[in-house]
Scaffold this active site. Structure first.
Site, mmCIF file in Angstrom:
data_model
loop_
_atom_site.group_PDB
_atom_site.id
_atom_site.type_symbol
_atom_site.label_atom_id
_atom_site.label_comp_id
_atom_site.label_asym_id
_atom_site.label_seq_id
_atom_site.Cartn_x
_atom_site.Cartn_y
_atom_site.Cartn_z
ATOM 1 N N PHE A 150 -7.096 11.038 45.209
ATOM 2 C CA PHE A 150 -6.562 11.825 46.319
ATOM 3 C C PHE A 150 -5.250 11.268 46.863
ATOM 4 O O PHE A 150 -4.476 11.984 47.485
ATOM 5 C CB PHE A 150 -7.593 11.915 47.466
ATOM 6 C CG PHE A 150 -7.623 10.691 48.343
ATOM 7 C CD1 PHE A 150 -6.715 10.547 49.387
ATOM 8 C CD2 PHE A 150 -8.537 9.665 48.134
ATOM 9 C CE1 PHE A 150 -6.720 9.415 50.200
ATOM 10 C CE2 PHE A 150 -8.544 8.529 48.923
ATOM 11 C CZ PHE A 150 -7.632 8.405 49.963
ATOM 12 N N LYS A 174 -7.698 17.239 35.993
ATOM 13 C CA LYS A 174 -8.737 17.419 37.020
ATOM 14 C C LYS A 174 -8.250 16.602 38.225
ATOM 15 O O LYS A 174 -8.482 15.387 38.310
ATOM 16 C CB LYS A 174 -10.082 16.908 36.500
ATOM 17 C CG LYS A 174 -11.310 17.541 37.145
ATOM 18 C CD LYS A 174 -11.382 17.427 38.648
ATOM 19 C CE LYS A 174 -11.856 16.065 39.131
ATOM 20 N NZ LYS A 174 -11.777 15.951 40.627
ATOM 21 N N GLU A 177 -10.405 16.653 44.348
ATOM 22 C CA GLU A 177 -10.876 17.854 45.051
ATOM 23 C C GLU A 177 -10.501 17.820 46.531
ATOM 24 O O GLU A 177 -10.655 18.806 47.236
ATOM 25 C CB GLU A 177 -12.391 18.011 44.869
ATOM 26 C CG GLU A 177 -13.260 16.933 45.521
ATOM 27 C CD GLU A 177 -13.340 15.607 44.732
ATOM 28 O OE1 GLU A 177 -12.488 15.352 43.864
ATOM 29 O OE2 GLU A 177 -14.270 14.829 45.029
ATOM 30 N N SER A 227 -10.917 4.831 41.921
ATOM 31 C CA SER A 227 -11.555 3.600 42.396
ATOM 32 C C SER A 227 -12.169 2.829 41.222
ATOM 33 O O SER A 227 -12.464 3.404 40.167
ATOM 34 C CB SER A 227 -12.637 3.953 43.417
ATOM 35 O OG SER A 227 -13.595 4.788 42.806
ATOM 36 N N CYS A 282 -2.783 2.312 46.305
ATOM 37 C CA CYS A 282 -3.358 1.279 45.433
ATOM 38 C C CYS A 282 -2.463 0.053 45.380
ATOM 39 O O CYS A 282 -2.886 -1.010 44.963
ATOM 40 C CB CYS A 282 -3.556 1.820 44.033
ATOM 41 S SG CYS A 282 -2.002 2.196 43.245
ATOM 42 N N GLU A 385 -12.017 -3.373 48.839
ATOM 43 C CA GLU A 385 -10.790 -2.598 49.028
ATOM 44 C C GLU A 385 -11.053 -1.646 50.196
ATOM 45 O O GLU A 385 -11.869 -0.731 50.086
ATOM 46 C CB GLU A 385 -10.485 -1.777 47.768
ATOM 47 C CG GLU A 385 -9.222 -0.953 47.916
ATOM 48 C CD GLU A 385 -8.965 -0.007 46.754
ATOM 49 O OE1 GLU A 385 -9.926 0.568 46.211
ATOM 50 O OE2 GLU A 385 -7.786 0.172 46.415
HETATM 51 P P1 NAD Z 1 -12.232 8.155 43.291
HETATM 52 O O1 NAD Z 1 -12.560 7.172 42.241
HETATM 53 O O2 NAD Z 1 -13.270 8.481 44.310
HETATM 54 O O3 NAD Z 1 -11.838 9.569 42.613
HETATM 55 C C1 NAD Z 1 -10.897 9.647 41.570
HETATM 56 C C2 NAD Z 1 -11.221 10.862 40.709
HETATM 57 O O4 NAD Z 1 -12.526 10.689 40.142
HETATM 58 C C3 NAD Z 1 -11.251 12.176 41.477
HETATM 59 O O5 NAD Z 1 -10.655 13.179 40.700
HETATM 60 C C4 NAD Z 1 -12.737 12.418 41.686
HETATM 61 O O6 NAD Z 1 -13.062 13.791 41.737
HETATM 62 C C5 NAD Z 1 -13.361 11.783 40.467
HETATM 63 N N1 NAD Z 1 -14.710 11.255 40.726
HETATM 64 C C6 NAD Z 1 -15.170 10.737 41.903
HETATM 65 N N2 NAD Z 1 -16.453 10.355 41.776
HETATM 66 C C7 NAD Z 1 -16.805 10.607 40.497
HETATM 67 C C8 NAD Z 1 -18.012 10.410 39.750
HETATM 68 N N3 NAD Z 1 -19.106 9.869 40.303
HETATM 69 N N4 NAD Z 1 -18.029 10.782 38.463
HETATM 70 C C9 NAD Z 1 -16.938 11.326 37.886
HETATM 71 N N5 NAD Z 1 -15.775 11.537 38.548
HETATM 72 C C10 NAD Z 1 -15.706 11.177 39.831
HETATM 73 O O7 NAD Z 1 -10.873 7.672 43.989
HETATM 74 P P2 NAD Z 1 -10.148 8.290 45.266
HETATM 75 O O8 NAD Z 1 -10.943 7.965 46.471
HETATM 76 O O9 NAD Z 1 -9.761 9.695 45.009
HETATM 77 O O10 NAD Z 1 -8.796 7.436 45.252
HETATM 78 C C11 NAD Z 1 -8.672 6.179 45.856
HETATM 79 C C12 NAD Z 1 -8.896 5.063 44.855
HETATM 80 O O11 NAD Z 1 -7.978 5.197 43.769
HETATM 81 C C13 NAD Z 1 -8.625 3.689 45.442
HETATM 82 O O12 NAD Z 1 -9.611 2.811 44.971
HETATM 83 C C14 NAD Z 1 -7.262 3.318 44.880
HETATM 84 O O13 NAD Z 1 -6.999 1.938 44.777
HETATM 85 C C15 NAD Z 1 -7.337 3.944 43.537
HETATM 86 N N6 NAD Z 1 -6.017 4.159 42.989
HETATM 87 C C16 NAD Z 1 -5.629 3.312 41.999
HETATM 88 C C17 NAD Z 1 -4.361 3.442 41.471
HETATM 89 C C18 NAD Z 1 -3.901 2.534 40.389
HETATM 90 O O14 NAD Z 1 -2.836 2.781 39.865
HETATM 91 N N7 NAD Z 1 -4.625 1.490 40.024
HETATM 92 C C19 NAD Z 1 -3.494 4.438 41.950
HETATM 93 C C20 NAD Z 1 -3.948 5.284 42.958
HETATM 94 C C21 NAD Z 1 -5.216 5.132 43.460
#
Ligand code: NAD
Length: 502
Positions: A150, A174, A177, A227, A282, A385
């Protein structure tokens, strides 16, 4: 009326057929403004099928055809920066200038993709043996998928698809959401630029959509950013299904401040990097490690700057920091601050109870600035985090202690050193266990032509994202060995020995 965000499949909007929708909230007001369609397995299959059909011609298209479209897309993206930034602010909450910044950094990767012909230039060795030449080329994989978080709804997809489609693949995105509209705007601009139908598709949704992409036999590679627990799951699951995977995870980024550093510059940098985008980056600095006797001075300098940050709605030009993405996340971030004192930290600034005052904003996901000092490494506020505007300061006596502390973290995304000592900075670059290092640069996000990626629990897979790594990730190598015998050559005759070069 509530806006509805639908899928984008085969070059057009496709209404959600599953009957399942997710709410999209304006974080500044807390109001649900939009419904986003959640894809069923069949809808994901339709997107993958559209991408597979498109690959039959896109995979054969010339570099000139692909880059011509990408140049047009770049111009459209440039012209629509503000509109995309407004969509981001409305659903993510970050301030407009910050949203514009993410579009600009995404555009850098489109720049790189416009010049993909340079990166895809193969290698040729002539006369490796008598009348034998060898060339190495790279070819696209087919249908590839991107699953994005997000916090950068425009930039992170642009870390992926420009390179993927420039190298001849077709793409299924994808997006998160929680803020899905920017992805659809990008899809519309790609279509306006002349991208053939099916080369870029967007399916919205949750785990159902993601899991289908991970197991679908026609998806050849998966890029994920999100994450750490989900990144680990994506890497394991998609790898088991035989796919190439790069899964970028969460972070806890440290900034080591040596006693000789310019403390005003270090405090400016710490505040900008910790509280920008309300800490939902991140690459945010979430832990400052103060070395030696400078701790008290540095904390005071950080405090006086942090207190002045103007919090407010992202679309108000006076705001420097907006609200958090959801109420649940807001409450979780606040709980780290409330629990910090009991864990041994000194709470210098407590923003956990902050509410922005203004009619209509009562239910926004507001939180203020928090600064925690002398945080023990055992505290949850240090270990997790937090992904909010909470900066932890840790105290150590020496450079070596600081490096050991940082290297003990399970995360290894970005890290920075602040010093005037070139020798110490050089040592730090070599000794620190992280994928991206800043020297007097708090957020060392690499430019497009260098790649982005962390170490340890911040990245699962072999490839960083974009740069040369991106091109390699989305292509596979082929080596061609050619002999054109001269008519005057004597026939080689049968030789069952292993071919030798001579
Ligand atoms: P998230 O992991 O909750 O979601 C990321 C994606 O995975 C979304 O599209 C979501 O719909 C999907 N998803 C969520 N739960 C899922 C599941 N159980 N099974 C399958 N798919 C699932 O992350 P977020 O909250 O959207 O974003 C924040 C996180 O992203 C933070 O931890 C941040 O550090 C990380 N991030 C990392 C980088 C990097 O380059 N390392 C860059 C941006 C964000």
């Amino acid at each position: 009326m509530t806006k509805i965000v639908n899928h984008w499949i085969g070059g057009k909007t496709v209404e959600g057929a599953s009957g399942t929708y997710g709410p999209v909230t304006d974080p500044a007001t807390g109001a649900v403004t939009t419904k986003v369609a959640f894809a069923s397995v069949e809808e994901v299959d339709a997107a993958v099928a559209a991408a597979k059909d498109a690959f039959a011609t896109w995979g054969q298209s010339s570099l000139a055809q692909r880059t011509t479209i990408l140049f047009r897309f770049r111009a459209l993206l440039d012209a629509h920066r503000d509109e995309i930034a407004e969509l981001i602010t409305a659903e993510h909450g970050k301030v407009h200038s910050d949203a514009l910044g993410e579009v600009a950094r995404g555009l850098e990767i489109v720049d790189l993709a416009c010049g993909i012909n340079v990166q895809l230039k193969g290698e040729l060795s002539t006369q490796v043996a008598s009348r034998v030449d060898v060339s190495s080329i790279r070819q696209p994989l087919g249908v590839v998928a991107g699953i994005t978080p997000f916090n950068f709804p425009a930039m992170v997809p642009m870390w992926m698809f420009p390179i993927a489609i420039a190298t001849g693949n077709t793409f299924v995105l994808k997006p998160s959401e929680k803020d899905p509209s920017a992805a659809i705007k990008i899809a519309e601009l790609l279509a306006e630029a002349g991208l053939p139908d099916g080369v870029f598709n967007v399916v919205h949704g949750d785990k159902v959509a993601v899991d289908r992409l991970l197991e679908h036999p026609d998806v050849k590679a998966v890029s994920f950013v999100g994450s750490t627990p989900i990144a680990r799951y994506i890497h394991t699951t998609a790898s088991a299904a035989g796919k190439r995977v790069q899964a970028l995870g969460g972070a806890k980024n440290h900034m080591l401040v040596l006693p000789d550093a310019d403390l005003d510059a270090a405090a400016d940098a710490a505040v900008s990097a910790a509280y920008g985008s309300a800490g939902e980056r991140c690459m945010a600095i979430s832990a400052v490690v103060a070395v030696g006797a400078i701790g008290d001075t540095l904390v005071e300098k950080i405090r006086e700057r942090a207190e002045k940050i103007k919090i407010g709605p992202g679309n108000d030009p006076a705001s420097e920091m907006g609200p958090l993405i959801t109420k649940v996340h807001r409450d979780k971030v606040a709980s780290y601050v409330s629990g910090a004192a009991a864990e041994g930290a000194e709470v210098v600034l407590d923003g956990s109870a902050y509410r922005y005052e203004g009619a209509g904003f009562e239910d926004g996901h507001w939180i203020g600035i928090s600064l925690l000092d002398k945080v023990p490494t055992s505290a949850k506020a240090y270990q997790d985090e937090i992904f909010g505007p909470v900066l932890c300061v840790l105290r150590v006596d020496t450079y070596e202690e600081g490096v050991a502390l940082i290297n003990a973290s399970p995360f290894g995304n970005g890290t920075a050193i602040f010093t005037r000592d070139g020798g110490a900075a050089r040592r730090f670059q070599l000794e620190i266990e992280a994928g991206m290092v800043g020297v007097n640069v708090p957020i060392p996000v690499p430019v497009g032509y260098h790649s982005f990626g962390g170490w340890k629990d911040s990245l699962f897979g072999d490839h960083h994202i974009y740069g040369n790594d991106g091109t390699h990730f989305y292509t596979r190598g082929k080596v061609v060995t050619t002999r054109w015998p001269d008519p005057a050559d004597a026939p080689a005759g049968v030789d069952l020995g292993f071919p030798r070069n001579h």
